[in-house]
Design a protein around this motif. Structure first.
Motif, PDB file in Angstrom:
ATOM      1  N   THR A 253     102.972  66.140 -30.740  1.00  0.00           N
ATOM      2  CA  THR A 253     102.888  64.324 -30.728  1.00  0.00           C
ATOM      3  C   THR A 253     104.379  64.376 -32.264  1.00  0.00           C
ATOM      4  OG1 THR A 253     101.219  63.853 -32.497  1.00  0.00           O
ATOM      5  CG2 THR A 253     101.105  63.683 -30.004  1.00  0.00           C
ATOM      6  N   ALA A 254     104.984  65.455 -32.618  1.00  0.00           N
ATOM      7  CA  ALA A 254     105.711  65.883 -33.663  1.00  0.00           C
ATOM      8  C   ALA A 254     106.869  66.673 -33.645  1.00  0.00           C
ATOM      9  CB  ALA A 254     105.202  65.789 -34.904  1.00  0.00           C
ATOM     10  N   ALA A 255     108.377  67.149 -33.728  1.00  0.00           N
ATOM     11  CA  ALA A 255     109.231  67.562 -33.851  1.00  0.00           C
ATOM     12  C   ALA A 255     109.345  67.535 -35.271  1.00  0.00           C
ATOM     13  CB  ALA A 255     109.878  67.209 -32.479  1.00  0.00           C
ATOM     14  N   THR A 256     110.719  68.719 -35.632  1.00  0.00           N
ATOM     15  CA  THR A 256     111.881  68.345 -35.976  1.00  0.00           C
ATOM     16  C   THR A 256     112.836  68.374 -35.582  1.00  0.00           C
ATOM     17  OG1 THR A 256     111.648  70.600 -36.528  1.00  0.00           O
ATOM     18  CG2 THR A 256     110.484  69.830 -37.771  1.00  0.00           C
TER      19      THR A 256
ATOM     20  N   THR B  72     112.327  64.274 -39.416  1.00  0.00           N
ATOM     21  CA  THR B  72     110.673  64.171 -38.295  1.00  0.00           C
ATOM     22  C   THR B  72     110.624  63.547 -37.875  1.00  0.00           C
ATOM     23  OG1 THR B  72     109.927  65.606 -39.757  1.00  0.00           O
ATOM     24  CG2 THR B  72     107.777  65.292 -37.953  1.00  0.00           C
ATOM     25  N   LEU B  73     110.208  63.598 -36.003  1.00  0.00           N
ATOM     26  CA  LEU B  73     110.128  62.307 -35.454  1.00  0.00           C
ATOM     27  C   LEU B  73     108.810  62.873 -34.943  1.00  0.00           C
ATOM     28  CD1 LEU B  73     112.276  62.205 -32.520  1.00  0.00           C
ATOM     29  CD2 LEU B  73     109.708  61.966 -32.164  1.00  0.00           C
ATOM     30  N   THR B  74     107.842  61.280 -34.400  1.00  0.00           N
ATOM     31  CA  THR B  74     106.642  61.404 -34.523  1.00  0.00           C
ATOM     32  C   THR B  74     106.416  61.148 -33.046  1.00  0.00           C
ATOM     33  OG1 THR B  74     105.746  61.678 -36.712  1.00  0.00           O
ATOM     34  CG2 THR B  74     104.020  61.092 -35.210  1.00  0.00           C
ATOM     35  N   HIS B  75     106.099  60.931 -32.007  1.00  0.00           N
ATOM     36  CA  HIS B  75     105.911  59.913 -30.739  1.00  0.00           C
ATOM     37  C   HIS B  75     103.978  60.004 -30.156  1.00  0.00           C
ATOM     38  CE1 HIS B  75     105.553  63.592 -28.349  1.00  0.00           C
ATOM     39  NE2 HIS B  75     106.402  64.036 -29.449  1.00  0.00           N
ATOM     40  N   GLY B  76     103.972  58.897 -29.492  1.00  0.00           N
ATOM     41  CA  GLY B  76     103.179  59.207 -28.558  1.00  0.00           C
ATOM     42  C   GLY B  76     102.902  60.115 -27.928  1.00  0.00           C
ATOM     43  N   ALA B  77     101.630  60.021 -27.277  1.00  0.00           N
ATOM     44  CA  ALA B  77     101.178  61.258 -26.062  1.00  0.00           C
ATOM     45  C   ALA B  77     102.288  61.263 -24.589  1.00  0.00           C
ATOM     46  CB  ALA B  77      99.624  61.246 -26.104  1.00  0.00           C
ATOM     47  N   ASP B  78     102.386  59.754 -24.640  1.00  0.00           N
ATOM     48  CA  ASP B  78     103.226  59.584 -23.474  1.00  0.00           C
ATOM     49  C   ASP B  78     104.383  59.898 -23.805  1.00  0.00           C
ATOM     50  OD1 ASP B  78     103.676  57.957 -25.355  1.00  0.00           O
ATOM     51  OD2 ASP B  78     103.352  56.121 -23.561  1.00  0.00           O
ATOM     52  N   VAL B  79     105.004  60.275 -24.695  1.00  0.00           N
ATOM     53  CA  VAL B  79     106.658  60.390 -24.809  1.00  0.00           C
ATOM     54  C   VAL B  79     107.414  61.624 -24.715  1.00  0.00           C
ATOM     55  CG1 VAL B  79     108.751  60.015 -25.929  1.00  0.00           C
ATOM     56  CG2 VAL B  79     106.792  57.849 -25.691  1.00  0.00           C
TER      57      VAL B  79
END
Length: 301
Positions: A133-136, A86-93
């Motif tokens: 803000t997340a992706a698999t 799982t990749l979690t990222h900031g809103a600006d990414v």
């Protein structure tokens, strides 16, 4: 192909460059092992020559890293294993940008100073957004024993890691490439797996056929991949079980345990009683997987 010293000195730069191919990705092309290894040295040099000479911290973290419990690697054939995370990222990414890449890799030893060249995939992982803000993500780790990706001493426990790079329009091959405008996230200790030297085991019971009550001699050999010679060699001083199953049975039972000699060979004797199959069975170690020989049928008359 091995650049162990470079990895130990600039782990982050090496991992960054492992997927330093946004142009190939955008064009749908494949990234070959030799390409990203070459880029590794290039970006490592860029990192040491520039001031401050480092990419900025990208607001990305990783979790739910899943990889096979063990990866069996032989002497020549490429081995690929699938990794999900799982990749979690900031809103600006913007993870949908053509020049945003992410991928899993494996390392041995400490994260800051690994004892072996990290094992990575040929291509970036593919990610599917599950929220804003997340992706698999699903990627592969590709291993090339014929290209000296591994030393024999590298067998054993490896740790999981993942990285992400936002190139933001920067071209690593461009004359005016500015690494300080590249966003980078790298995280280790996400999981573990065993990278093992693949094993082989043989058996031969003779004579065949044999009279009931006569002595059978059962020979065999336990061998495993040698990643430095690219051949299989005997696995010495290992406990191996001799097993037997009757002709009409599907279950093997232990007969005795013997130890491989200085060349990995096995030899013992038993009394023939009924028709059935003999095999050797090796339980495995952290560096070498378990393996069973194919049963050798003996006709008892």
């Amino acid at each position: 192909m091995r650049i162990r010293a470079t990895v130990a000195a600039v782990t982050g730069a090496l991992a960054l460059s492992a997927l330093a191919v946004p142009a190939a990705q955008a064009a749908g092309g494949s990234v070959q092992d030799s390409d990203y290894r070459a880029d590794a040295a290039k970006i490592a040099r860029a990192g040491s020559d520039r001031a401050p000479g480092q990419p900025y911290d990208l607001d990305v973290t990783f979790s739910n890293f899943k990889v096979a419990k063990a990866i069996k690697v032989g002497t020549t054939n490429q081995v690929s294993t699938t990794v999900t995370y799982t990749l979690t990222h900031g809103a600006d990414v913007d993870i949908k940008a053509d020049d945003f890449v992410t991928g899993p890799y494996l390392y041995r030893g400490s994260f800051d100073a690994p004892s072996a060249v990290p094992l990575m995939g040929n291509n970036p992982a593919k990610c599917t957004a599950t929220s804003a803000t997340a992706a698999t993500c699903t990627g592969k780790v590709d291993i090339y024993p014929a290209q000296d990706d591994l030393l024999n001493s590298d067998a054993g426990t490896w740790k999981g890691a993942a990285l992400a790079i936002a190139y933001n329009g920067q071209d690593p091959d461009g004359f005016d490439f500015d690494i300080t405008k590249v966003g980078y996230a790298d995280q280790g200790s996400l999981g573990t797996t065993l990278v093992q030297r693949n094993s082989q085991l043989t058996v031969n019971a003779s004579p065949e056929p044999v009279k009931k009550g006569a002595t059978l001699t059962v020979t065999g050999k336990l061998s495993r991949a040698n990643w430095e010679t690219h051949k299989y060699a005997g696995y010495t001083n290992q406990s191996v079980k001799l097993q037997f199953r009757k002709k009409d049975s599907s279950t093997y039972t232990d007969v005795k345990t013997i130890t491989t000699d200085s060349t990995g060979n096995l030899k013992t004797t038993v009394k023939a009683s009924v028709d059935g199959y003999y095999r050797y069975s090796f339980a495995g170690t952290t560096t070498t997987p378990a393996v069973n020989a194919a049963g050798d049928f003996v006709d008892v008359q």
